[in-house]
Write a protein that holds these residues in place. Structure first.
Motif, PDB file in Angstrom:
ATOM      1  N   GLN A   1       8.640   8.377   3.472  1.00  0.00           N
ATOM      2  CA  GLN A   1       8.067   9.113   4.626  1.00  0.00           C
ATOM      3  C   GLN A   1       8.163   7.774   5.593  1.00  0.00           C
ATOM      4  N   MET A   2       8.104   7.199   5.122  1.00  0.00           N
ATOM      5  CA  MET A   2       8.410   5.808   6.452  1.00  0.00           C
ATOM      6  C   MET A   2       9.742   5.445   7.084  1.00  0.00           C
TER       7      MET A   2
ATOM      8  N   HIS B   1      14.491  -5.334   3.246  1.00  0.00           N
ATOM      9  CA  HIS B   1      13.488  -5.263   2.627  1.00  0.00           C
ATOM     10  C   HIS B   1      12.743  -6.783   2.322  1.00  0.00           C
ATOM     11  N   ILE B   2      11.767  -6.453   3.513  1.00  0.00           N
ATOM     12  CA  ILE B   2      11.495  -8.497   3.541  1.00  0.00           C
ATOM     13  C   ILE B   2       9.786  -8.554   2.497  1.00  0.00           C
ATOM     14  N   GLU B   3      10.455  -9.356   1.499  1.00  0.00           N
ATOM     15  CA  GLU B   3       9.142  -9.459   0.459  1.00  0.00           C
ATOM     16  C   GLU B   3       8.854 -10.747   1.598  1.00  0.00           C
TER      17      GLU B   3
ATOM     18  N   VAL C   1      12.181   3.560  10.261  1.00  0.00           N
ATOM     19  CA  VAL C   1      11.481   2.611  10.138  1.00  0.00           C
ATOM     20  C   VAL C   1      13.548   1.573   9.669  1.00  0.00           C
ATOM     21  N   VAL C   2      12.765   0.698  10.257  1.00  0.00           N
ATOM     22  CA  VAL C   2      14.896   0.137  10.531  1.00  0.00           C
ATOM     23  C   VAL C   2      14.185  -1.305   9.631  1.00  0.00           C
ATOM     24  N   ALA C   3      12.764  -1.862   9.081  1.00  0.00           N
ATOM     25  CA  ALA C   3      12.982  -2.530   8.214  1.00  0.00           C
ATOM     26  C   ALA C   3      11.566  -2.585   7.222  1.00  0.00           C
ATOM     27  N   LEU C   4      11.553  -2.969   6.242  1.00  0.00           N
ATOM     28  CA  LEU C   4      10.255  -2.727   5.224  1.00  0.00           C
ATOM     29  C   LEU C   4      10.021  -3.927   4.183  1.00  0.00           C
TER      30      LEU C   4
ATOM     31  N   GLY D   1       7.801  -1.154   9.678  1.00  0.00           N
ATOM     32  CA  GLY D   1       6.970  -1.169   8.837  1.00  0.00           C
ATOM     33  C   GLY D   1       6.285  -1.492   7.263  1.00  0.00           C
ATOM     34  N   LEU D   2       5.419  -1.680   7.317  1.00  0.00           N
ATOM     35  CA  LEU D   2       4.594  -2.665   6.485  1.00  0.00           C
ATOM     36  C   LEU D   2       3.932  -1.555   5.878  1.00  0.00           C
ATOM     37  N   LEU D   3       3.878  -1.938   4.123  1.00  0.00           N
ATOM     38  CA  LEU D   3       3.538  -1.152   2.880  1.00  0.00           C
ATOM     39  C   LEU D   3       2.372  -2.340   2.744  1.00  0.00           C
ATOM     40  N   GLN D   4       1.630  -2.263   2.556  1.00  0.00           N
ATOM     41  CA  GLN D   4       0.147  -3.228   1.861  1.00  0.00           C
ATOM     42  C   GLN D   4      -0.342  -2.344   1.150  1.00  0.00           C
ATOM     43  N   ASP D   5      -0.020  -3.014  -0.240  1.00  0.00           N
ATOM     44  CA  ASP D   5      -1.038  -3.252  -1.675  1.00  0.00           C
ATOM     45  C   ASP D   5      -1.579  -3.631  -1.922  1.00  0.00           C
ATOM     46  N   ASP D   6      -3.026  -4.452  -0.829  1.00  0.00           N
ATOM     47  CA  ASP D   6      -4.144  -4.822  -1.001  1.00  0.00           C
ATOM     48  C   ASP D   6      -5.223  -5.231  -0.004  1.00  0.00           C
TER      49      ASP D   6
END
Length: 175
Positions: free
Chosen positions: A57-58, A89-91, A63-66, A13-18
């Motif tokens: 929700q993800m 969680h990967i930043e 999802v196995v990683a975000l 999963g990718l959470l994108q806030d840009d």
């Protein structure tokens, strides 16, 4: 949820806030090359409830990683949820105050360590004079070890784009 988990493919999963479209493309291509499915969600900065809701929700989708997001406020929420659910969680962002959680991996170097390494490089190369270009005050904080040794060196410090135009050329020509 379970139909996704029972398939032979894992979901990243990718959470994108840009608004970086290249990040989305790179994530999709990278996931596919590694044999993963990708799930990408856009979230707004400073909307903590929405960030929490989308993150949950993800996770429900399997999802196995975000990866992400970029903003500190959203990242802290995602870190907390991932740590609670034991999901990696990967930043990929600068984080001056990392929270020591077992499930978070930041691809950026540790700030104080990077700053010391840069100061040691300047010393090892025996640079007596050099110029530091920076974007904002946060950038200066990242090189604090070099600035602490200011008496040992002749350092010119210049802000790249003080007017916020996005044009660095005038400052670089001046230097």
């Amino acid at each position: 949820m379970y139909s996704k988990l029972c398939s032979n493919r894992f979901i990243l999963g990718l959470l994108q806030d840009d608004d970086d479209p290249m990040k989305k493309i790179a994530f999709m291509v990278g996931s596919e090359r590694l044999g993963f499915e990708s799930l990408i969600e856009s979230i707004s900065a400073f909307r903590s409830y929405d960030t929490l809701s989308v993150t949950c929700q993800m996770i429900e989708h399997g999802v196995v990683a975000l990866f992400g997001p970029q903003s500190e406020e959203n990242a802290n929420i995602v870190q907390s949820v991932c740590n609670n659910k034991d999901i990696p969680h990967i930043e990929a962002r600068w984080n001056d105050n990392p929270i020591k959680l077992t499930n978070t991996l930041n691809l950026y170097p540790h700030g104080p360590t990077l700053s010391r390494a840069l100061a040691d490089l300047v010393e090892a190369r025996q640079w007596d004079t050099f110029t530091i270009f920076y974007e904002d005050n946060e950038s200066l904080a990242r090189i604090s070890e070099i600035l602490k040794r200011e008496r040992e060196f002749s350092i010119a410090i210049k802000q790249l784009d003080a007017n916020g135009t996005g044009n660095y050329r005038p400052m670089l020509k001046e230097a």
